[in-house]
Design a protein around this motif. Structure first.
Motif, PDB file in Angstrom:
ATOM      1  N   LEU A 113       1.078  -1.030   0.047  1.00 22.10           N
ATOM      2  CA  LEU A 113       0.144  -0.231   0.033  1.00 22.10           C
ATOM      3  C   LEU A 113       1.044   1.235  -0.526  1.00 22.10           C
ATOM      4  N   SER A 114       2.005   1.151   0.584  1.00 22.59           N
ATOM      5  CA  SER A 114       2.745   2.840   0.575  1.00 22.59           C
ATOM      6  C   SER A 114       3.565   2.613  -1.014  1.00 22.59           C
ATOM      7  N   ALA A 115       3.587   1.651  -1.586  1.00 22.53           N
ATOM      8  CA  ALA A 115       4.044   1.866  -2.595  1.00 22.53           C
ATOM      9  C   ALA A 115       2.569   2.285  -3.442  1.00 22.53           C
ATOM     10  N   GLY A 116       1.753   2.233  -3.346  1.00 22.56           N
ATOM     11  CA  GLY A 116       0.606   3.212  -3.733  1.00 22.56           C
ATOM     12  C   GLY A 116      -0.273   1.532  -4.878  1.00 22.56           C
ATOM     13  N   ARG A 117       0.123   0.610  -4.187  1.00 30.34           N
ATOM     14  CA  ARG A 117      -0.348  -0.664  -4.164  1.00 30.34           C
ATOM     15  C   ARG A 117      -1.596  -1.615  -4.184  1.00 30.34           C
ATOM     16  N   GLY A 118      -2.302  -2.463  -4.237  1.00 34.88           N
ATOM     17  CA  GLY A 118      -3.196  -2.774  -3.239  1.00 34.88           C
ATOM     18  C   GLY A 118      -3.187  -4.714  -3.431  1.00 34.88           C
ATOM     19  N   SER A 119      -3.488  -4.506  -2.306  1.00 34.98           N
ATOM     20  CA  SER A 119      -3.513  -6.097  -1.355  1.00 34.98           C
ATOM     21  C   SER A 119      -4.997  -7.181  -1.292  1.00 34.98           C
ATOM     22  N   VAL A 120      -4.558  -8.300  -1.798  1.00 33.41           N
ATOM     23  CA  VAL A 120      -5.834  -9.460  -1.115  1.00 33.41           C
ATOM     24  C   VAL A 120      -5.110 -10.196  -0.208  1.00 33.41           C
ATOM     25  N   VAL A 121      -5.710 -10.842   0.789  1.00 32.34           N
ATOM     26  CA  VAL A 121      -5.399 -11.293   1.883  1.00 32.34           C
ATOM     27  C   VAL A 121      -6.095 -12.638   1.959  1.00 32.34           C
ATOM     28  N   VAL A 122      -6.016 -13.964   1.792  1.00 29.37           N
ATOM     29  CA  VAL A 122      -6.987 -14.804   2.145  1.00 29.37           C
ATOM     30  C   VAL A 122      -6.615 -15.878   3.225  1.00 29.37           C
ATOM     31  N   VAL A 123      -7.402 -15.892   3.940  1.00 32.14           N
ATOM     32  CA  VAL A 123      -7.383 -17.352   5.195  1.00 32.14           C
ATOM     33  C   VAL A 123      -7.724 -18.560   4.911  1.00 32.14           C
ATOM     34  N   PRO A 124      -7.904 -18.972   5.567  1.00 31.47           N
ATOM     35  CA  PRO A 124      -9.073 -20.162   6.142  1.00 31.47           C
ATOM     36  C   PRO A 124     -10.623 -19.997   6.431  1.00 31.47           C
ATOM     37  N   ASP A 125     -10.677 -19.570   7.878  1.00 37.82           N
ATOM     38  CA  ASP A 125     -11.774 -19.021   7.860  1.00 37.82           C
ATOM     39  C   ASP A 125     -12.018 -17.549   9.247  1.00 37.82           C
ATOM     40  N   HIS A 126     -13.239 -17.636   9.462  1.00 38.58           N
ATOM     41  CA  HIS A 126     -13.601 -16.723  10.079  1.00 38.58           C
ATOM     42  C   HIS A 126     -12.389 -15.645  11.400  1.00 38.58           C
ATOM     43  N   ARG A 127     -11.741 -16.910  11.908  1.00 43.59           N
ATOM     44  CA  ARG A 127     -10.825 -17.139  12.842  1.00 43.59           C
ATOM     45  C   ARG A 127     -10.117 -16.627  13.021  1.00 43.59           C
ATOM     46  N   ASP A 128      -9.397 -16.741  11.804  1.00 39.59           N
ATOM     47  CA  ASP A 128      -8.028 -16.106  11.282  1.00 39.59           C
ATOM     48  C   ASP A 128      -8.068 -14.769  10.827  1.00 39.59           C
ATOM     49  N   VAL A 129      -9.595 -14.288  10.022  1.00 40.61           N
ATOM     50  CA  VAL A 129      -9.472 -13.514   9.292  1.00 40.61           C
ATOM     51  C   VAL A 129      -9.416 -12.059  10.885  1.00 40.61           C
ATOM     52  N   ASP A 130     -10.933 -12.347  11.779  1.00 42.04           N
ATOM     53  CA  ASP A 130     -10.243 -12.071  12.730  1.00 42.04           C
ATOM     54  C   ASP A 130      -9.360 -11.690  13.207  1.00 42.04           C
TER      55      ASP A 130
END
Length: 686
Positions: A194-211
């Motif tokens: 993001l500091s370079a002006g670019r976006g990110s997608v980060v995927v994790v297995p379940d909602h606890r990891d998302v939290d």
């Protein structure tokens, strides 16, 4: 540049009277673009990416405009669009190209992938969300933080910050503090992009990891700089988050499987955690894996790629060995200081000192480790199965007990409950069991579930609080006070300050999983639990088979999952098993499969492709798989009781899937009564 080319680039969509539309239909022979005339009143709204309703084969179906054209490629009169559902361009060119690539990779249809990639419209969300987000302050490139523990970490971050697309397989250290753990490391990677002006997608297995990842990103970036996309969100919340990404309010997306398709602008990083977790594999057609989706996205956009975990899957090992993924690992001394001290119950002097108790469900060594560890914190006990006694067997010959009506597994659901089938509920009356193998009438438990384990351990440690975490009630966190936490794999809560000991019970049950990946899956589960312990604390593996050296157990003791993955991959290559070879599975009746194979021979398979079968398949092999669609007036289907495997070299993947797509299209166009289901890389059958 000529005048004609200049005019072509500046021409408005309203000046193009033809709309190329992808229609939402699961029929394989209709997986293409259809042309429609754009009525004058819809010229301004039918923009590329907009949802539309179109007349199709006597019905009105949903679709997406993918292109506006000056002239039709179809000869004849075009049917006009019925209406524009929304002028919001929800299907961006980049997401459309990704969905097509996924469909081609898995021999699926574009409609199936779009159904998973683009959430359903919510009109209120569209009206309430501003077209442009509030201005946000630029993000300063963060310090390496957790990545300083890995020699290659800071260099990888610098390449991300400079706009490059490095690809890495990251082996995370266990036992870290919250500001150094894997969620914090993923947050630093996303903030760097993001500091370079670019976006990110980060995927994790379940909602606890998302939290956990959500909390780490909020701490690093502040509120409002990212969104989360998960299956447990309501329709309005999910569509609002998705629109925030589409309209450029935010450029960082975290979530579960569907987040892989988020329409992030100027994407610079795709990352996912725990590649071997089966939650990353989609159970609906075309049955794709999130890691493959993100790899395709990184290849198409030039984004950086990061696949992290405590273990290493075979798919990532293939990337490491062919040089497409660079391993990011800690130095051996750093790793030794961080990992727990893993021992195996029953080894060494345990047999001489403890006798039969060394092989009990809770061995004496595990009991002593837990007793000492409970002095200053919680102890985690991982049990491979949920329930009470989830599996029974004959007491004499150990043959598993199956239901006489449906052949399902027989279990005991609770203390004092009679044995009954887990599938159909048929009870086994007292004294009615008669083993078909040896004639014995006595039953025994084949494996002990989490609730029975909680009872036993509660009696072994009277006065100690016991918490259970598993299906139906998953704990996210526990405190730092002494307690016993009984959890099934994947449901282990995070302990404040870490666990003081980890007990891994019934190792044989994890190693006996009826899949080819059983050793890798067992090690993945054990590492995930042991990684929650404090650095240098004890982890005890209980119930491992005796008198035999198992690579999975050795990999755990040495904390070297890469060694196990390398060994397994070499054996797979020698035997011609996936992922050394690409495998597609065709399932249906024997007659349908024979017809499908004849069609494949006519169309042509890749050079060197090998066809195995048809052979009978277990009726339980595909439980939970979504069946292929069938028209309402179609005759009943024959039983899908056979399958065929088609093997080809990985370099011929697209050639193989093109042949399978053509097969599905021909059978769909002919309206074959018997359906043949096609799956590429079927993880659950090996």
């Amino acid at each position: 540049m000529g005048d004609d080319e200049t005019d072509d680039k500046t021409q408005r969509p309203a000046d193009r009277p033809v709309a190329a539309v992808v229609v939402e239909t699961p029929l394989a022979h209709l997986d293409r673009v259809f042309e429609y005339a754009v009525p004058e009143e819809l010229h301004g709204d039918a923009v590329p990416g907009a949802r539309v309703r179109v007349p199709f084969a006597g019905r009105e179906l949903d679709g997406y405009v993918v292109e506006r054209r000056d002239h039709p490629e179809h000869d004849g009169r075009l049917t006009p669009l019925r209406r524009v559902v929304s002028a919001e361009a929800v299907l961006t060119p980049e997401v459309l190209a990704l969905c097509r690539a996924v469909a081609d990779r898995y021999a699926g249809t574009l409609s199936d992938v779009l159904r998973l990639a683009v959430p359903r419209r919510h009109a209120t969300a569209e009206r309430n969300l501003a077209l442009e987000g509030p201005p946000q302050e630029p993000v300063t490139e963060p310090a390496p933080g957790p990545w300083a523990a890995y020699p290659a970490g800071p260099a990888w971050l610098r390449r991300v910050a400079s706009g490059e697309g490095p690809a890495a397989a990251w082996s995370a250290l266990p036992g870290r503090r919250p500001d150094e753990d894997w969620p914090a490391a993923l947050a630093v990677a996303a903030a760097t992009a993001l500091s370079a002006g670019r976006g990110s997608v980060v995927v994790v297995p379940d909602h606890r990891d998302v939290d956990r990842l959500d909390a780490a990103l909020t701490t690093l970036l502040g509120k409002g700089r990212h969104v989360r996309l998960t299956a447990d969100q309501g329709p309005q919340a999910r569509y609002t988050a998705w629109l925030k990404v589409l309209r450029g309010h935010v450029r960082v997306v975290i979530g579960t499987r569907a987040a892989a398709f988020a329409p992030v602008h100027d994407i610079g990083l795709v990352a996912w955690w725990d590649d071997g977790d089966d939650l990353l594999a989609e159970q609906r057609a075309p049955y794709h894996h999130t890691g493959v989706v993100l790899e395709l996205r990184a290849a198409a956009t030039g984004a950086a790629l990061l696949a992290g975990g405590f273990g290493r899957s075979l798919r990532l090992q293939v990337g490491v060995e062919d040089g497409t993924l660079v391993p990011v690992e800690a130095e051996p001394a750093t790793l030794r200081a961080a990992v727990p001290r893993v021992t195996v119950a029953g080894e060494g002097l345990d047999e001489e000192r403890d006798g039969p108790a060394a092989r009990a469900h809770l061995p004496s060594r595990a009991w002593r480790v837990a007793k000492d560890a409970l002095v200053d914190g919680p102890v985690l006990v991982q049990v491979p199965r949920r329930g009470y006694l989830p599996s029974l067997s004959c007491a004499e010959c150990r043959t598993p007990v199956r239901c006489t009506r449906c052949q399902g597994p027989v279990s005991v659901s609770g203390s004092g409950a009679p044995p009954s089938c887990r599938w159909c509920g048929l009870a086994v009356a007292p004294g009615s069991f008669d083993c078909q193998n040896c004639g014995s009438r006595r039953l025994r438990s084949a494996v002990t579930g989490a609730r029975r384990t909680a009872e036993e351990i509660g009696r072994a440690f009277p006065g100690t609080p016991v918490h259970t975490s598993g299906s139906g009630e998953v704990l996210a966190r526990v405190g730092s006070e002494p307690a016993l936490v009984i959890a099934t794999p994947g449901a282990e809560p995070v302990a404040e300050g870490g666990y003081t000991a980890v007990l891994l019970l019934d190792a044989w049950a994890s190693l006996d999983l009826p899949v080819l990946d059983a050793p890798l899956e067992a090690v993945r589960r054990w590492l995930a639990a042991a990684a929650l312990a404090r650095s240098g604390r004890a982890a005890v593996l209980c119930g491992a088979p005796e008198a035999v050296a198992l690579p999975a157990v050795e990999a755990l003791v040495r904390w070297d999952p890469a060694w196990l993955a390398e060994r397994e991959l070499a054996e797979r290559a020698e035997l011609g098993l996936p992922p050394a070879l690409r495998v597609a599975q065709l399932t249906g009746s024997r007659r349908a499969l024979e017809g499908a194979l004849a069609q494949l021979e006519q169309q042509g398979l890749p050079p060197g492709a090998q066809v195995l079968g048809p052979v009978p398949v277990s009726p339980t092999a595909h439980r939970g798989v979504t069946p292929a669609p069938r028209e309402a007036d179609a005759p009943p289907r024959a039983a899908a009781d056979h399958h065929v495997l088609v093997r080809a070299l990985p370099v011929a993947t697209l050639e193989l899937t093109r042949a399978l797509i053509a097969l599905k299209a021909v059978r769909s166009a002919r309206k074959e009564a018997e359906v043949v289901t096609v799956r590429v890389d079927p993880l659950d059958m090996f």
